[in-house]
Design a protein around this motif. Structure first.
Motif, PDB file in Angstrom:
ATOM      1  N   ALA A 169       0.805  -1.243   0.005  1.00  0.00           N
ATOM      2  CA  ALA A 169       0.108   0.004  -0.099  1.00  0.00           C
ATOM      3  C   ALA A 169       0.893   1.241  -0.138  1.00  0.00           C
ATOM      4  O   ALA A 169       0.676   2.130  -0.723  1.00  0.00           O
ATOM      5  N   ALA A 170       2.030   1.435   0.791  1.00  0.00           N
ATOM      6  CA  ALA A 170       2.857   2.483   0.732  1.00  0.00           C
ATOM      7  C   ALA A 170       3.733   2.808  -0.530  1.00  0.00           C
ATOM      8  O   ALA A 170       3.617   3.787  -0.889  1.00  0.00           O
ATOM      9  N   GLN A 171       3.984   1.615  -1.198  1.00  0.00           N
ATOM     10  CA  GLN A 171       4.637   1.562  -2.285  1.00  0.00           C
ATOM     11  C   GLN A 171       3.836   1.980  -3.359  1.00  0.00           C
ATOM     12  O   GLN A 171       4.214   3.151  -4.250  1.00  0.00           O
ATOM     13  N   GLU A 172       2.479   1.882  -3.477  1.00  0.00           N
ATOM     14  CA  GLU A 172       1.460   2.291  -4.452  1.00  0.00           C
ATOM     15  C   GLU A 172       1.262   3.658  -4.439  1.00  0.00           C
ATOM     16  O   GLU A 172       0.990   4.477  -5.235  1.00  0.00           O
ATOM     17  N   VAL A 173       1.223   4.151  -3.189  1.00  0.00           N
ATOM     18  CA  VAL A 173       1.269   5.783  -2.811  1.00  0.00           C
ATOM     19  C   VAL A 173       2.400   6.294  -3.454  1.00  0.00           C
ATOM     20  O   VAL A 173       2.377   7.310  -3.984  1.00  0.00           O
ATOM     21  N   LEU A 174       3.763   6.135  -2.857  1.00  0.00           N
ATOM     22  CA  LEU A 174       4.933   6.684  -3.150  1.00  0.00           C
ATOM     23  C   LEU A 174       5.383   6.408  -4.588  1.00  0.00           C
ATOM     24  O   LEU A 174       5.803   7.448  -5.355  1.00  0.00           O
ATOM     25  N   LEU A 175       5.533   5.170  -4.939  1.00  0.00           N
ATOM     26  CA  LEU A 175       5.946   4.693  -6.319  1.00  0.00           C
ATOM     27  C   LEU A 175       4.926   4.267  -7.153  1.00  0.00           C
ATOM     28  O   LEU A 175       4.587   2.855  -7.183  1.00  0.00           O
ATOM     29  N   ARG A 176       4.300   5.280  -7.851  1.00  0.00           N
ATOM     30  CA  ARG A 176       3.173   4.780  -8.653  1.00  0.00           C
ATOM     31  C   ARG A 176       3.681   4.025 -10.043  1.00  0.00           C
ATOM     32  O   ARG A 176       4.760   4.343 -10.426  1.00  0.00           O
ATOM     33  N   LEU A 188      13.728   6.700  -6.106  1.00  0.00           N
ATOM     34  CA  LEU A 188      12.694   7.407  -6.224  1.00  0.00           C
ATOM     35  C   LEU A 188      12.467   7.409  -7.931  1.00  0.00           C
ATOM     36  O   LEU A 188      13.713   7.545  -8.491  1.00  0.00           O
ATOM     37  N   TYR A 189      11.438   7.276  -8.336  1.00  0.00           N
ATOM     38  CA  TYR A 189      11.296   7.582  -9.745  1.00  0.00           C
ATOM     39  C   TYR A 189       9.799   7.915 -10.359  1.00  0.00           C
ATOM     40  O   TYR A 189       8.792   7.877  -9.418  1.00  0.00           O
ATOM     41  N   GLU A 190       9.548   8.597 -11.307  1.00  0.00           N
ATOM     42  CA  GLU A 190       8.551   9.105 -11.702  1.00  0.00           C
ATOM     43  C   GLU A 190       8.535   9.204 -13.268  1.00  0.00           C
ATOM     44  O   GLU A 190       9.383   9.671 -13.865  1.00  0.00           O
ATOM     45  N   ALA A 191       7.419   9.067 -14.006  1.00  0.00           N
ATOM     46  CA  ALA A 191       7.287   9.416 -15.430  1.00  0.00           C
ATOM     47  C   ALA A 191       5.799   9.982 -15.758  1.00  0.00           C
ATOM     48  O   ALA A 191       4.945   9.110 -15.424  1.00  0.00           O
ATOM     49  N   ARG A 215       7.746  13.765 -18.919  1.00  0.00           N
ATOM     50  CA  ARG A 215       8.983  14.166 -18.113  1.00  0.00           C
ATOM     51  C   ARG A 215       9.078  13.226 -17.274  1.00  0.00           C
ATOM     52  O   ARG A 215       8.297  12.439 -16.666  1.00  0.00           O
ATOM     53  N   MET A 216      10.430  12.735 -16.734  1.00  0.00           N
ATOM     54  CA  MET A 216      10.737  11.886 -15.704  1.00  0.00           C
ATOM     55  C   MET A 216      11.759  12.328 -14.853  1.00  0.00           C
ATOM     56  O   MET A 216      12.344  13.039 -15.104  1.00  0.00           O
ATOM     57  N   ILE A 217      11.692  11.416 -13.764  1.00  0.00           N
ATOM     58  CA  ILE A 217      13.000  11.787 -12.599  1.00  0.00           C
ATOM     59  C   ILE A 217      13.133  10.352 -12.144  1.00  0.00           C
ATOM     60  O   ILE A 217      12.522   9.290 -12.014  1.00  0.00           O
ATOM     61  N   MET A 218      14.659  10.282 -12.083  1.00  0.00           N
ATOM     62  CA  MET A 218      15.163   9.098 -11.476  1.00  0.00           C
ATOM     63  C   MET A 218      16.177   9.540 -10.280  1.00  0.00           C
ATOM     64  O   MET A 218      16.979  10.596 -10.532  1.00  0.00           O
ATOM     65  N   GLY A 219      15.926   9.136  -8.984  1.00  0.00           N
ATOM     66  CA  GLY A 219      17.000   9.594  -7.751  1.00  0.00           C
ATOM     67  C   GLY A 219      17.319   8.428  -6.960  1.00  0.00           C
ATOM     68  O   GLY A 219      16.560   7.306  -6.981  1.00  0.00           O
ATOM     69  N   ALA A 231      16.400   0.684  -8.984  1.00  0.00           N
ATOM     70  CA  ALA A 231      15.304   1.200  -9.697  1.00  0.00           C
ATOM     71  C   ALA A 231      15.525   1.475 -11.097  1.00  0.00           C
ATOM     72  O   ALA A 231      16.506   1.889 -11.572  1.00  0.00           O
ATOM     73  N   MET A 232      14.660   1.281 -12.178  1.00  0.00           N
ATOM     74  CA  MET A 232      14.959   1.544 -13.654  1.00  0.00           C
ATOM     75  C   MET A 232      13.539   1.810 -14.337  1.00  0.00           C
ATOM     76  O   MET A 232      12.439   1.359 -13.974  1.00  0.00           O
ATOM     77  N   ILE A 233      13.691   2.709 -15.090  1.00  0.00           N
ATOM     78  CA  ILE A 233      12.609   2.941 -16.071  1.00  0.00           C
ATOM     79  C   ILE A 233      13.196   3.058 -17.394  1.00  0.00           C
ATOM     80  O   ILE A 233      14.343   3.451 -18.030  1.00  0.00           O
ATOM     81  N   LEU A 234      12.499   2.323 -18.325  1.00  0.00           N
ATOM     82  CA  LEU A 234      12.922   2.144 -19.747  1.00  0.00           C
ATOM     83  C   LEU A 234      11.635   2.728 -20.626  1.00  0.00           C
ATOM     84  O   LEU A 234      10.634   2.490 -20.482  1.00  0.00           O
ATOM     85  N   LEU A 235      12.196   3.661 -21.599  1.00  0.00           N
ATOM     86  CA  LEU A 235      11.335   4.162 -22.658  1.00  0.00           C
ATOM     87  C   LEU A 235      11.518   3.700 -24.170  1.00  0.00           C
ATOM     88  O   LEU A 235      12.836   3.624 -24.445  1.00  0.00           O
TER      89      LEU A 235
END
Length: 391
Positions: A132-139, A167-170, A178-182, A364-368
Motif C-alpha cells: 500500500a505504501a509503495q503504491e502511494v509513493l512509487l506509482r 525514487l522515480y516517476e514518469a 517528463r521523468m525523474i530518477m533519484g 530502480a529502472m525506467i525504460l522508454l
C-alpha cells in the motif's frame, strides 16, 4: 512496475549476520557429533545425555519444524549407535535419554510450528502495508506515454521491505514526457521520507514549470526543507540526493538535467551510449558546491527505435562473489525483447544471476521505447480498443 522482497545481504557485501545464522543452524548437529566423539572414545564414561536432549531444542530456534525433526532423528540415531557400541542396552539411563529426547523433540516441534505461523502472519501484514505504501509513493509508470512505450522496475534491498531510498516517476505533460530518477543517501524511513518530499515536488512542478531546470530546483528546495526538519533525516550523515530529470519533447531528442546521478543509457541499433553531462553538477542538498550560472538542460539524440534507460547506482554497483560490478551496457546489448517490460525483466534476471540473488542496494529502472509515428498511432489505437472492451 515490478517490486520484489529482498533477503538480507550476502556475506562480503554487508551480510555478516547470515554467517552467524548459518553457524547457529549447524550448532545442534555439531553437538551431536561431539557426543559421538566422546562416546566412541575412552572418555565414554562421561554422561552426554543432556547434550543430546538439547539438540532438538536448539534446532527449533533457527530451523523450523522440519529442521527440528531432522535434528531429533539425528540425536536418536546417535543415542542408538553409542548405546550399541558401548553395550549399554538394559541400562535405565539409556531409556531415560530416549524418553527425554522424544519429549523435548515433541515440545520443540510444536513450539517452532506456532512461532513460524505467528511470524508468517506478521510478515504477511507487513507486506500488505508495504504494498500500500509503495503504491502511494512509487506509482506504476503507464505502459504508454505519448509516442513512447514505458515500463519500470523496483527492487528493495532492505530485508522485508518493498520501498527504500530510490525514487522515480514518469508523466505526460504539455511539455512532453517528463521523468525523474533519484537515489536518497541512506536507508530506512528517513530515506523514504526524503524520497516522498522530492517526488511530491516533482509531481507538482512538472506540470507548470516551462524550464526543466526549474523542475529540478523545486525538487532541491523540497529536499532542503525536509532536511531542516529535526529528526527527518540522519543528522549525523551527509544529506543529499542524486537525481536526473529528463524531458522528451516532440522532437527526436531527450533533454536532461543531471545532479550527480549515474548517466542514462540509450540503446541504438544494438549499441549502448551513456548520456554523460558535459558540466557535472553536485547532488541535491549540496548546492553550495555549484559554481557559475544556473544549469541548463543538455540535449541528446533520441530517435524512433531507440531505448532510453534511467537507473540508480544499485544496478551498476551490484557485485558478484569476485567483487566485479554488473556490466549494464553489455547486458543491455545482449537483451532481445519486443516490449519494455520484457526488456527490464531480462535485465532483472541478468542482475540476479550476477549477484546470486543478493542485492546490497536498492535498484530502480525506467525504460522508454521511442516509437515510429505510425507504430505509435497503432499502439495507441490498440490500447484504446482494449480499454473499450474492458469497459
Amino acid at each position: 512496475m515490478r517490486s520484489l522482497l529482498r533477503p538480507a545481504p550476502r556475506p562480503g557485501v554487508g551480510g555478516h549476520s547470515r554467517v552467524l545464522f548459518t553457524l547457529a543452524q549447524c550448532l545442534p548437529f555439531a553437538i551431536a557429533l561431539l557426543v559421538v566423539g566422546i562416546e566412541l572414545s575412552p572418555a565414554h564414561f562421561l554422561y552426554t545425555g543432556p547434550l543430546l536432549t538439547a539438540t532438538p531444542a536448539l534446532a527449533a530456534v533457527t530451523m523450523g519444524p522440519k529442521g527440528t525433526i531432522w535434528a531429533a532423528a539425528f540425536a536418536l540415531a546417535v543415542s542408538v549407535t553409542t548405546a550399541t557400541y558401548n553395550q549399554a542396552w538394559g541400562n535405565q539411563q539409556v531409556y531415560t535419554n530416549f524418553l527425554a529426547i522424544l519429549l523435548v523433540s515433541a515440545a520443540s516441534v510444536t513450539t517452532s510450528s506456532a512461532i513460524r505461523t505467528r511470524r508468517q502472519g506478521e510478515l504477511d501484514q507487513v507486506r500488505r502495508i508495504a504494498v500500500a505504501a509503495q503504491e502511494v509513493l512509487l506509482r506504476p509508470v503507464p505502459a504508454r506515454l505519448g509516442p513512447m512505450r514505458a515500463a519500470s522496475m523496483y527492487l528493495a534491498a532492505e530485508t522485508g521491505a518493498q520501498i527504500g531510498g530510490d525514487l522515480y516517476e514518469a508523466v505526460q505533460t504539455r511539455f512532453g514526457v517528463r521523468m525523474i530518477m533519484g537515489d536518497v543517501r541512506g536507508k530506512g524511513l528517513p530515506a523514504v521520507r526524503s524520497a516522498a518530499a522530492v517526488l511530491g515536488a516533482f509531481r507538482e512542478a512538472v506540470h507548470y514549470e516551462d524550464e526543466l531546470a526549474e523542475v529540478m530546483n523545486h525538487c532541491a528546495a523540497a529536499f532542503r526543507r525536509e532536511c531542516a526538519v529535526p529528526g527527518a533525516v540522519d543528522q549525523q550523515a551527509e544529506c543529499f540526493v542524486t537525481a536526473v530529470v529528463a524531458q522528451v519533447p516532440d522532437g527526436s531528442v531527450v533533454q536532461l538535467v543531471n545532479r550527480g546521478h549515474p548517466p542514462p543509457l540509450v540503446l541504438r541499433q544494438g549499441k549502448v551510449q551513456a548520456l554523460i553531462p558535459t558540466s557535472p553538477l553536485p547532488p541535491l542538498g549540496l548546492e553550495d558546491f555549484i559554481i557559475g550560472p544556473p544549469a541548463k538542460p543538455e540535449s541528446y539524440p533520441f530517435v524512433p527505435g531507440d531505448r532510453l534507460l534511467l537507473h540508480t547506482d544499485g544496478v551498476v554497483e551490484a557485485r558478484n562473489r569476485d567483487n566485479d560490478f554488473f556490466a549494464l551496457p553489455e547486458a543491455m546489448e545482449a537483451v532481445y525483447a519486443r516490449n519494455p517490460l520484457e526488456f527490464l525483466e531480462q535485465l532483472h534476471q541478468g542482475l540476479i544471476r550476477h549477484t546470486e540473488g543478493w542485492l546490497a542496494d536498492d535498484v530502480a529502472m525506467i525504460l522508454l521505447d521511442r516509437l515510429d509515428e505510425e507504430v505509435g498511432e497503432q499502439v495507441g489505437a490498440d490500447a484504446d480498443s482494449s480499454s473499450d472492451r474492458r469497459d
